[in-house]
Design a protein around this motif. Sequence first.
Motif, short mmCIF file in Angstrom:
data_model
loop_
_atom_site.label_atom_id
_atom_site.label_comp_id
_atom_site.label_asym_id
_atom_site.label_seq_id
_atom_site.Cartn_x
_atom_site.Cartn_y
_atom_site.Cartn_z
N ASP A 202 82.45 -13.58 -74.88
CA ASP A 202 81.64 -14.79 -74.77
C ASP A 202 81.35 -15.08 -73.30
OD1 ASP A 202 80.22 -16.96 -75.66
OD2 ASP A 202 81.90 -17.91 -76.71
N GLN A 308 75.90 -11.60 -82.90
CA GLN A 308 74.97 -12.71 -83.04
C GLN A 308 73.89 -12.36 -84.06
OE1 GLN A 308 74.04 -14.82 -79.10
NE2 GLN A 308 74.35 -12.71 -78.44
N GLU A 319 71.97 -8.43 -87.28
CA GLU A 319 73.04 -8.85 -86.38
C GLU A 319 73.11 -7.87 -85.22
OE1 GLU A 319 76.62 -9.16 -88.72
OE2 GLU A 319 76.22 -11.29 -89.12
#
Length: 369
Positions: A202, A308, A319
Motif C-alpha cells: 500500500d 485493485q 483485477e
Amino acid sequence: MAGSTFGEIFRISTWGESHGKGLGVVVDGCPAGIELCEEDIQKFLDRRKPGQSQFATQRSEDDAVEIMSGIFEGKTTGTPISMIVYNKTQRSSDYSEISNYYRPGHADYTFDKKYGFRDYRGGGRSSGRETIGRVAAGAIAIKILESLNITVTAYAKSIGNIEIDYENFSMVDARSNPFSMPDKEAAEKVAEYAKQKMSDKDSIGGIIECVVKNMIPGIGEPVFEKLDANLAKAIMSIGAVKGFEIGDGFEAAKVTGLINNDHFRCDTDGNVSKESNHAGGVLGGISDGTDIIFRAAVKPTPSIAAIQSTIDRQGDNIEVSIKGRHDPIIVPRAVVVVEAMAAISLVDMIFIGMTSKIDDIVDFFNRKE
C-alpha cells in the motif's frame, strides 16, 4: 496538447515524457545578468531524483541537467533558457501489460477519453517525472527571489496521520531524513508506519507546508490574478496535489471575524506589522509583507502492488496488481516541486507588479546609468 506553459512574464514551458528520450523546460522572461550554471540547477534536481532511500522509487537516474541555451560566460543573456535531463534507465516493458486497462487513481482513463490513445509507459506527460522541468525552472526563480532576499522553504508537515511537533522544528532534520520532516521524532514514527504500508503493498500521502519569508508587500491583483489564487493554481497543477489552503485555510471557517482578523500595528519608525497571521500573508489577493504560509495535500501514490478492481479498454471488469518501480510515498520528493512552483508564481507576479504605479515606471526609465 495545450496547457504545458505557466506564467505571463516569467514563463515556463515543460516538455517530455517519463519513458521518452528526456524531459526539460524552456524558461522565457528571465532577466539578463544572473549568474547561473548547471550546479545551481542540479542541487534542486538532486532533492527530487529517485532512488535516494528505501521509501522512494528504486528507478536509478542521476537526473543530470544540461543547459542548452540562454547562458553566456556564466550569466543569463535575457533570451530563452532551455534545459534537458535525459532518461537513462527507463524500463518500458514494466508497463506493457497496462496498455489495455486503466490503473485506479491514474490518468489512463481520462487520457483515453480526451485524446483517443495514451502513452502507457509510466504515464507519459502525467508522470511525476514531468516535474523535472518545473524544478529546473524553479531553481532559476529561487535565484531571482534570493536577489530580493526572499526565501521559499517547504517541508512535510505530516505524512499519513503523523504530524510534526513545532517544538521540535529543525530544517537541518528536514534536509537530512528521507521524509523531509523538520521533526526527527516524527520522521522516525513515519519510517515504521511506511514500512508497514509497504509490506501491505500500500502507499501513504501527506501534507506539505511552505513558508515564504521577506515577501514584498503589494504583489498580486485584486480580482482574477490574486496572488493566493495564482499560488493555488501553481500548486494544484502538481499531479499528486489534491488540496490547497493558505493561512488558517479551512480552520478559518470555524472561528469568528474577531478571532480571524489580523490586527495591524505601526512602530515609532513607521514599520507596519500584524499581531497575527491568520491570513497567511495575503489580503485581498495582494501580499501584505508578512510570511506567506500555505499547505498542499498530497494523495497516496496510486501505483500499488495490492490487488485493485478496474476495467480494461473493452469494458470488462478485472483485477490488477501494479508492477514497476514506484514511490510508496510521494511527499518527500514533492517538497522541492512545491518550492519550485511557488517561486515561479511569485517571480511572475513580482514582474507583473513592477508596472502597478506610474512613479515606479518613471523612476526606472529616468534612472541614471
